[in-house]
Write a protein that holds these residues in place. Structure first.
Motif, PDB file in Angstrom:
ATOM      1  N   HIS A 143      32.003 -16.060   0.798  1.00 16.02           N
ATOM      2  CA  HIS A 143      33.128 -16.435   1.771  1.00 16.02           C
ATOM      3  C   HIS A 143      34.266 -15.271   1.828  1.00 16.02           C
ATOM      4  O   HIS A 143      34.710 -15.158   2.839  1.00 16.02           O
ATOM      5  N   GLU A 144      34.610 -14.758   0.638  1.00 15.74           N
ATOM      6  CA  GLU A 144      35.612 -13.937   0.512  1.00 15.74           C
ATOM      7  C   GLU A 144      35.184 -12.605   0.896  1.00 15.74           C
ATOM      8  O   GLU A 144      36.160 -11.500   0.671  1.00 15.74           O
ATOM      9  N   ARG A 145      33.729 -12.248   1.151  1.00 16.04           N
ATOM     10  CA  ARG A 145      33.252 -10.914   1.364  1.00 16.04           C
ATOM     11  C   ARG A 145      33.779  -9.925   0.118  1.00 16.04           C
ATOM     12  O   ARG A 145      34.092  -8.781   0.677  1.00 16.04           O
ATOM     13  N   VAL A 146      33.539 -10.387  -0.810  1.00 16.52           N
ATOM     14  CA  VAL A 146      33.577  -9.482  -2.075  1.00 16.52           C
ATOM     15  C   VAL A 146      32.296  -9.538  -2.916  1.00 16.52           C
ATOM     16  O   VAL A 146      31.593 -10.412  -2.696  1.00 16.52           O
ATOM     17  N   GLN A 147      32.211  -8.613  -3.905  1.00 22.41           N
ATOM     18  CA  GLN A 147      30.929  -8.486  -4.733  1.00 22.41           C
ATOM     19  C   GLN A 147      31.163  -9.729  -5.724  1.00 22.41           C
ATOM     20  O   GLN A 147      32.127  -9.885  -6.171  1.00 22.41           O
ATOM     21  N   PRO A 148      30.004 -10.306  -6.344  1.00 21.06           N
ATOM     22  CA  PRO A 148      29.903 -11.150  -7.162  1.00 21.06           C
ATOM     23  C   PRO A 148      30.761 -10.922  -8.539  1.00 21.06           C
ATOM     24  O   PRO A 148      31.438 -11.749  -8.997  1.00 21.06           O
ATOM     25  N   PRO A 149      30.645  -9.611  -8.887  1.00 19.98           N
ATOM     26  CA  PRO A 149      31.278  -9.371 -10.280  1.00 19.98           C
ATOM     27  C   PRO A 149      32.950  -9.386 -10.060  1.00 19.98           C
ATOM     28  O   PRO A 149      33.715  -9.948 -10.743  1.00 19.98           O
ATOM     29  N   SER A 150      33.264  -8.924  -8.879  1.00 20.49           N
ATOM     30  CA  SER A 150      34.796  -9.094  -8.586  1.00 20.49           C
ATOM     31  C   SER A 150      35.141 -10.597  -8.469  1.00 20.49           C
ATOM     32  O   SER A 150      36.412 -11.006  -8.860  1.00 20.49           O
ATOM     33  N   MET A 151      34.300 -11.310  -7.907  1.00 15.57           N
ATOM     34  CA  MET A 151      34.697 -13.028  -7.865  1.00 15.57           C
ATOM     35  C   MET A 151      34.593 -13.292  -9.164  1.00 15.57           C
ATOM     36  O   MET A 151      35.757 -14.310  -9.243  1.00 15.57           O
ATOM     37  N   THR A 152      33.833 -12.970 -10.116  1.00 10.91           N
ATOM     38  CA  THR A 152      33.882 -13.538 -11.422  1.00 10.91           C
ATOM     39  C   THR A 152      35.055 -13.153 -12.132  1.00 10.91           C
ATOM     40  O   THR A 152      35.449 -14.243 -12.776  1.00 10.91           O
ATOM     41  N   ARG A 153      35.648 -12.160 -12.037  1.00 13.08           N
ATOM     42  CA  ARG A 153      37.121 -11.993 -12.666  1.00 13.08           C
ATOM     43  C   ARG A 153      38.192 -12.692 -12.059  1.00 13.08           C
ATOM     44  O   ARG A 153      38.965 -13.148 -12.694  1.00 13.08           O
ATOM     45  N   VAL A 154      37.902 -12.944 -10.549  1.00 14.80           N
ATOM     46  CA  VAL A 154      39.256 -13.686  -9.710  1.00 14.80           C
ATOM     47  C   VAL A 154      38.875 -15.189 -10.580  1.00 14.80           C
ATOM     48  O   VAL A 154      39.978 -15.919 -10.857  1.00 14.80           O
ATOM     49  N   VAL A 155      37.652 -15.893 -10.817  1.00 14.21           N
ATOM     50  CA  VAL A 155      37.374 -17.156 -11.141  1.00 14.21           C
ATOM     51  C   VAL A 155      37.836 -17.212 -12.539  1.00 14.21           C
ATOM     52  O   VAL A 155      38.648 -18.163 -12.932  1.00 14.21           O
ATOM     53  N   VAL A 156      37.681 -16.267 -13.571  1.00 17.84           N
ATOM     54  CA  VAL A 156      38.163 -16.201 -14.835  1.00 17.84           C
ATOM     55  C   VAL A 156      39.894 -16.356 -15.041  1.00 17.84           C
ATOM     56  O   VAL A 156      40.412 -16.921 -15.899  1.00 17.84           O
ATOM     57  N   ALA A 157      40.239 -15.273 -14.021  1.00 18.43           N
ATOM     58  CA  ALA A 157      41.763 -15.537 -14.004  1.00 18.43           C
ATOM     59  C   ALA A 157      42.376 -16.910 -13.559  1.00 18.43           C
ATOM     60  O   ALA A 157      43.134 -17.455 -14.224  1.00 18.43           O
ATOM     61  N   LEU A 158      41.844 -17.301 -12.653  1.00 16.57           N
ATOM     62  CA  LEU A 158      42.327 -18.684 -12.177  1.00 16.57           C
ATOM     63  C   LEU A 158      42.012 -19.686 -13.210  1.00 16.57           C
ATOM     64  O   LEU A 158      42.604 -20.503 -13.372  1.00 16.57           O
ATOM     65  N   GLU A 159      40.797 -19.903 -13.969  1.00 15.42           N
ATOM     66  CA  GLU A 159      40.515 -20.585 -14.837  1.00 15.42           C
ATOM     67  C   GLU A 159      41.475 -20.576 -16.086  1.00 15.42           C
ATOM     68  O   GLU A 159      42.038 -21.617 -16.705  1.00 15.42           O
ATOM     69  N   GLY A 160      41.848 -19.247 -16.105  1.00 20.24           N
ATOM     70  CA  GLY A 160      43.048 -18.921 -17.426  1.00 20.24           C
ATOM     71  C   GLY A 160      44.204 -19.583 -17.016  1.00 20.24           C
ATOM     72  O   GLY A 160      45.024 -19.881 -17.737  1.00 20.24           O
ATOM     73  N   MET A 161      44.477 -19.734 -15.768  1.00 17.10           N
ATOM     74  CA  MET A 161      45.818 -20.327 -15.092  1.00 17.10           C
ATOM     75  C   MET A 161      45.785 -21.804 -14.969  1.00 17.10           C
ATOM     76  O   MET A 161      46.726 -22.263 -14.366  1.00 17.10           O
ATOM     77  N   SER A 162      44.596 -22.198 -15.423  1.00 14.85           N
ATOM     78  CA  SER A 162      44.199 -23.810 -15.102  1.00 14.85           C
ATOM     79  C   SER A 162      44.430 -24.087 -13.572  1.00 14.85           C
ATOM     80  O   SER A 162      44.692 -25.347 -13.321  1.00 14.85           O
ATOM     81  N   LEU A 163      43.929 -23.416 -12.683  1.00  8.30           N
ATOM     82  CA  LEU A 163      43.985 -23.586 -11.289  1.00  8.30           C
ATOM     83  C   LEU A 163      42.475 -23.868 -10.801  1.00  8.30           C
ATOM     84  O   LEU A 163      42.245 -24.589  -9.773  1.00  8.30           O
ATOM     85  N   VAL A 164      41.466 -23.746 -11.477  1.00 13.20           N
ATOM     86  CA  VAL A 164      40.038 -23.908 -11.228  1.00 13.20           C
ATOM     87  C   VAL A 164      39.342 -24.403 -12.363  1.00 13.20           C
ATOM     88  O   VAL A 164      39.835 -23.935 -13.525  1.00 13.20           O
ATOM     89  N   THR A 165      38.300 -25.156 -12.283  1.00 15.09           N
ATOM     90  CA  THR A 165      37.726 -25.567 -13.181  1.00 15.09           C
ATOM     91  C   THR A 165      36.059 -25.380 -13.005  1.00 15.09           C
ATOM     92  O   THR A 165      35.759 -25.089 -11.676  1.00 15.09           O
ATOM     93  N   ARG A 166      35.220 -25.307 -14.112  1.00 10.83           N
ATOM     94  CA  ARG A 166      33.746 -25.060 -13.728  1.00 10.83           C
ATOM     95  C   ARG A 166      33.176 -26.320 -14.313  1.00 10.83           C
ATOM     96  O   ARG A 166      33.429 -26.847 -15.307  1.00 10.83           O
ATOM     97  N   ARG A 167      32.122 -26.769 -13.562  1.00 12.68           N
ATOM     98  CA  ARG A 167      31.153 -27.623 -14.141  1.00 12.68           C
ATOM     99  C   ARG A 167      29.685 -27.136 -13.800  1.00 12.68           C
ATOM    100  O   ARG A 167      29.439 -26.358 -12.907  1.00 12.68           O
ATOM    101  N   PRO A 168      28.878 -27.853 -14.320  1.00  8.21           N
ATOM    102  CA  PRO A 168      27.481 -27.379 -14.280  1.00  8.21           C
ATOM    103  C   PRO A 168      27.004 -27.768 -12.526  1.00  8.21           C
ATOM    104  O   PRO A 168      27.311 -28.592 -11.953  1.00  8.21           O
ATOM    105  N   HIS A 169      26.168 -26.765 -12.212  1.00  5.42           N
ATOM    106  CA  HIS A 169      25.498 -27.026 -10.729  1.00  5.42           C
ATOM    107  C   HIS A 169      24.498 -28.242 -10.799  1.00  5.42           C
ATOM    108  O   HIS A 169      23.800 -28.326 -11.730  1.00  5.42           O
ATOM    109  N   PRO A 170      24.539 -28.850  -9.856  1.00 11.69           N
ATOM    110  CA  PRO A 170      23.708 -30.317 -10.047  1.00 11.69           C
ATOM    111  C   PRO A 170      22.326 -30.010  -9.774  1.00 11.69           C
ATOM    112  O   PRO A 170      21.494 -30.645 -10.513  1.00 11.69           O
TER     113      PRO A 170
END
Length: 144
Positions: free
Chosen positions: A60-87
């Protein structure tokens, strides 16, 4: 080159510059500068499209998956996103917004709209009417 082509090219140039300047000014109306524009874009995508895998978010953001992984890790560290298992795929996770992310996105939108509202009040009624019409035209250009 015809006069119409020249006029259109000049308008395209002027409009591109004006939109870029306007966008930059609007983006600068920030509530929390510790959250980057990349972070806000990812959060906004999750808000608009709902929970998704990091790979889907990267697409969606038109970035490479490793870049988004870093973004998600940062957002998770700021308590702005959560991860849950894929159904259905145990190898993946689903990323979702936290209430704090919803609050941040709302505050960011309020700040930008307050700035814009103040600037619009400085214009005449006629100028605001022109902008209302221009907004509809720009929407038409963006959707085509």
């Amino acid at each position: 080159m015809s006069r119409t082509t020249l006029d259109t090219a000049a308008l395209a140039h002027d409009l591109r510059l004006a939109v870029m300047r306007f966008s930059r000014r609007l983006r600068n109306q920030r509530v929390d500068s510790s959250v980057t524009l990349t972070h806000l874009a990812a959060l906004s995508t999750l808000k608009h499209h709902g929970p998704m895998s990091p790979g889907e978010l990267a697409a969606h953001e038109r970035v490479q998956p490793p870049s988004m992984t870093r973004v998600v890790v940062a957002l998770e560290g700021m308590s702005l996103v959560t991860r849950r298992p894929h159904p259905t795929d145990g190898r993946q996770v689903i990323i979702d917004l936290t209430p704090a992310a919803d609050d941040l996105l709302a505050a960011e939108a309020r700040a930008r709209e307050a700035w814009l509202s103040g600037r619009l009040q400085e214009l005449t009624a006629e100028e605001r009417t022109v902008l209302r019409e221009a907004a509809a035209i720009m929407d038409k250009l963006a959707s085509g």
